[in-house]
Design a protein around this motif. Structure first.
Motif, short mmCIF file in Angstrom:
data_model
loop_
_atom_site.label_atom_id
_atom_site.label_comp_id
_atom_site.label_asym_id
_atom_site.label_seq_id
_atom_site.Cartn_x
_atom_site.Cartn_y
_atom_site.Cartn_z
N GLU A 128 10.51 1.59 -5.00
CA GLU A 128 11.56 0.78 -4.39
C GLU A 128 12.28 1.52 -3.26
OE1 GLU A 128 12.04 -2.44 -4.91
OE2 GLU A 128 10.25 -2.23 -6.14
N ARG A 129 12.12 2.82 -3.21
CA ARG A 129 12.76 3.61 -2.16
C ARG A 129 11.94 3.62 -0.87
NH1 ARG A 129 12.88 8.92 -3.14
NH2 ARG A 129 14.50 9.17 -1.54
N PHE A 130 10.73 3.07 -0.95
CA PHE A 130 9.83 3.10 0.21
C PHE A 130 9.53 1.69 0.70
CE2 PHE A 130 9.40 7.09 -1.90
CZ PHE A 130 9.20 8.01 -0.89
N SER A 131 9.16 1.58 1.97
CA SER A 131 8.89 0.27 2.56
C SER A 131 7.84 0.43 3.65
CB SER A 131 10.17 -0.32 3.17
OG SER A 131 10.53 0.38 4.35
N GLY A 132 7.55 -0.67 4.32
CA GLY A 132 6.61 -0.65 5.43
C GLY A 132 7.08 0.23 6.58
N HIS A 133 8.37 0.54 6.61
CA HIS A 133 8.95 1.37 7.68
C HIS A 133 8.84 2.86 7.38
CE1 HIS A 133 11.50 1.92 11.21
NE2 HIS A 133 12.28 2.72 10.51
N SER A 134 8.44 3.21 6.16
CA SER A 134 8.50 4.62 5.73
C SER A 134 7.55 5.52 6.51
CB SER A 134 8.20 4.71 4.24
OG SER A 134 9.26 4.15 3.47
N LEU A 135 6.40 5.01 6.96
CA LEU A 135 5.48 5.83 7.74
C LEU A 135 6.09 6.19 9.09
CD1 LEU A 135 2.08 4.03 7.05
CD2 LEU A 135 3.01 6.06 5.91
N ARG A 136 6.66 5.19 9.75
CA ARG A 136 7.30 5.40 11.05
C ARG A 136 8.48 6.36 10.91
NH1 ARG A 136 7.93 3.23 16.11
NH2 ARG A 136 10.04 2.77 16.86
N ALA A 137 9.32 6.10 9.92
CA ALA A 137 10.48 6.97 9.68
C ALA A 137 10.03 8.38 9.30
CB ALA A 137 11.35 6.37 8.59
N GLY A 138 8.89 8.46 8.58
CA GLY A 138 8.39 9.77 8.18
C GLY A 138 7.97 10.63 9.35
N ILE A 160 0.83 -1.20 0.00
CA ILE A 160 0.00 0.00 0.00
C ILE A 160 0.87 1.25 0.00
CG2 ILE A 160 -1.61 1.36 1.41
CD1 ILE A 160 -2.85 -1.35 2.28
N ILE A 161 1.92 1.24 0.81
CA ILE A 161 2.83 2.39 0.89
C ILE A 161 3.58 2.57 -0.43
CG2 ILE A 161 4.88 3.32 2.05
CD1 ILE A 161 3.88 1.78 4.57
N LYS A 162 4.09 1.49 -1.00
CA LYS A 162 4.81 1.56 -2.27
C LYS A 162 3.90 2.06 -3.39
CE LYS A 162 8.25 -2.08 -1.38
NZ LYS A 162 9.45 -1.36 -1.84
N THR A 163 2.67 1.56 -3.43
CA THR A 163 1.72 1.97 -4.47
C THR A 163 1.38 3.45 -4.34
OG1 THR A 163 0.78 -0.27 -4.55
CG2 THR A 163 -0.54 1.52 -5.46
N ALA A 164 1.22 3.92 -3.10
CA ALA A 164 0.92 5.33 -2.86
C ALA A 164 2.09 6.20 -3.30
CB ALA A 164 0.60 5.56 -1.39
N ALA A 165 3.32 5.74 -3.03
CA ALA A 165 4.50 6.49 -3.45
C ALA A 165 4.57 6.58 -4.98
CB ALA A 165 5.76 5.84 -2.89
N GLU A 166 4.31 5.45 -5.62
CA GLU A 166 4.36 5.42 -7.09
C GLU A 166 3.28 6.33 -7.68
OE1 GLU A 166 4.98 2.05 -10.54
OE2 GLU A 166 3.81 1.53 -8.76
N ALA A 167 2.13 6.41 -7.03
CA ALA A 167 1.02 7.21 -7.54
C ALA A 167 1.33 8.71 -7.56
CB ALA A 167 -0.23 6.96 -6.71
N VAL A 168 2.29 9.13 -6.73
CA VAL A 168 2.67 10.56 -6.73
C VAL A 168 4.00 10.78 -7.44
CG1 VAL A 168 1.35 11.09 -4.66
CG2 VAL A 168 3.73 10.37 -4.42
N GLY A 169 4.41 9.78 -8.23
CA GLY A 169 5.59 9.95 -9.07
C GLY A 169 6.91 9.62 -8.41
N LEU A 170 6.89 8.88 -7.29
CA LEU A 170 8.12 8.52 -6.60
C LEU A 170 8.49 7.08 -6.93
CD1 LEU A 170 7.23 10.10 -3.15
CD2 LEU A 170 8.70 11.09 -4.91
N ASP A 171 9.76 6.75 -6.73
CA ASP A 171 10.24 5.39 -6.97
C ASP A 171 9.75 4.50 -5.83
OD1 ASP A 171 11.54 3.04 -7.45
OD2 ASP A 171 13.58 3.86 -7.31
#
Length: 314
Positions: A258-268, A245-256
């Motif tokens: 592969e640079r995002f993971s399940g940890h990205s929300l916490r790190a964010g 879900i996080i990767k798909t959301a990142a791709e939907a706004v034009g981001l790579d």
């Protein structure tokens, strides 16, 4: 007459099974899945090399490390593989490789070859998250994803924590809610931890959760659930689903993605807090970091340019 103590030459099978279950219960479901994958890979490799997998010789494990290193495996993956093989040997009644000089030297050589710096995934900072929320479709899946992304960020939650949340774990309060985490990576025994969730004016996590629950007809039980393409609400999500879900959301706004993971929300959340100048201890109240050195690495990274020594003369 002297009574002799009763001694079993071997542990009764039922007792051994119970002991094995306790050993496995000490590890998280994600770790067990990874161990099963690693053990299967080790057994398959041993078959191709015509060597014994159980019990394996230290030289065999060392050669397996070298083989996986050549395949481009990461240091953490290689170390976990050895832990998986050791666990399998312990459960089978054989000696593990924790004290094997040959295996430990192979692991040290591997670390020197690859280095030990972790590969950091990109944090979904507040500005990125707002974009991810805005592009979610006005469908049941979109409402669920919006709620999951927003709450995961607002609570600095791990994906393993998100998938086990229940509706009753969120208790409304003035200005937000109390969220009880019944079990987590840093609380494997289930003592429970409670954090505050602010609704805020930017992310509005609690509003998104309310919209999702109302649309899905969820009043109790698991908070986040699967939804099929026909809009039918199903059972629990897997932690891998959260990552997707996080990767798909990142791709939907034009981001790579592969640079995002399940940890990205916490790190964010942590990175956004550090960039906003929030005190590290206040960030830790939400993130629940037991090791503040780990948290400081996020804070330092976020302030590398903002607090740069060269601002006054460069």
């Amino acid at each position: 007459m002297t009574l002799q103590p009763l001694v079993f030459e071997t542990i009764p099978p039922a007792l051994q099974d119970a002991s094995d279950r306790l050993v496995l219960a000490a590890r998280s479901p994600a770790t067990l899945r990874a161990y099963r994958t690693d053990w299967a890979a080790f057994v398959a490799w041993c078959l191709t090399q015509d060597v014994t997998a159980l019990p394996a010789q230290p030289e065999t494990v060392s050669a397996w490390i070298a083989s996986r290193l050549e395949q481009g495996r990461k240091a953490a993956t290689l170390s976990r593989g050895v832990a998986a093989v050791s666990c399998a040997h312990e459960l089978a009644g054989f000696e593990s490789f924790s004290r094997s000089r040959i295996v430990q030297d192979a692991l040290r050589g591997m670390r020197r070859t690859l280095g030990t710096a972790p590969t950091r995934k990109a944090p979904a900072t507040v500005e990125l998250l707002r974009r991810m929320l805005d592009v979610q479709p006005d469908t049941l899946i979109g409402r669920r994803n919006r709620a999951l992304l927003a709450l995961g960020f607002a609570g600095a939650l791990r994906r393993s924590e998100l998938v086990i949340l229940e509706v009753g774990d969120l208790v409304p309060q003035d200005g937000g809610a109390f969220l009880t985490l019944r079990r987590s990576k840093t609380d494997p025994d289930g003592a429970g931890q409670t954090i505050g969730i602010l609704n805020g004016s930017t992310i509005r996590a609690l509003e998104h959760v309310s919209v999702w629950c109302e649309a899905a007809g969820i009043t109790s039980g698991l908070l986040f659930r699967s939804v099929d393409r026909h809009g039918r609400v199903g059972g629990s999500l897997s932690d891998r689903s959260v990552a997707r879900i996080i990767k798909t959301a990142a791709e939907a706004v034009g981001l790579d993605p592969e640079r995002f993971s399940g940890h990205s929300l916490r790190a964010g959340f942590i990175t956004s807090g550090a960039e906003a100048g929030a005190d590290a201890l206040l960030i830790a109240e939400t993130s629940r970091h037991q090791n503040l050195d780990v948290l400081r690495s996020y804070v330092r990274r976020a302030s590398l340019l903002k607090a740069h020594a060269g601002h006054r003369f460069l």
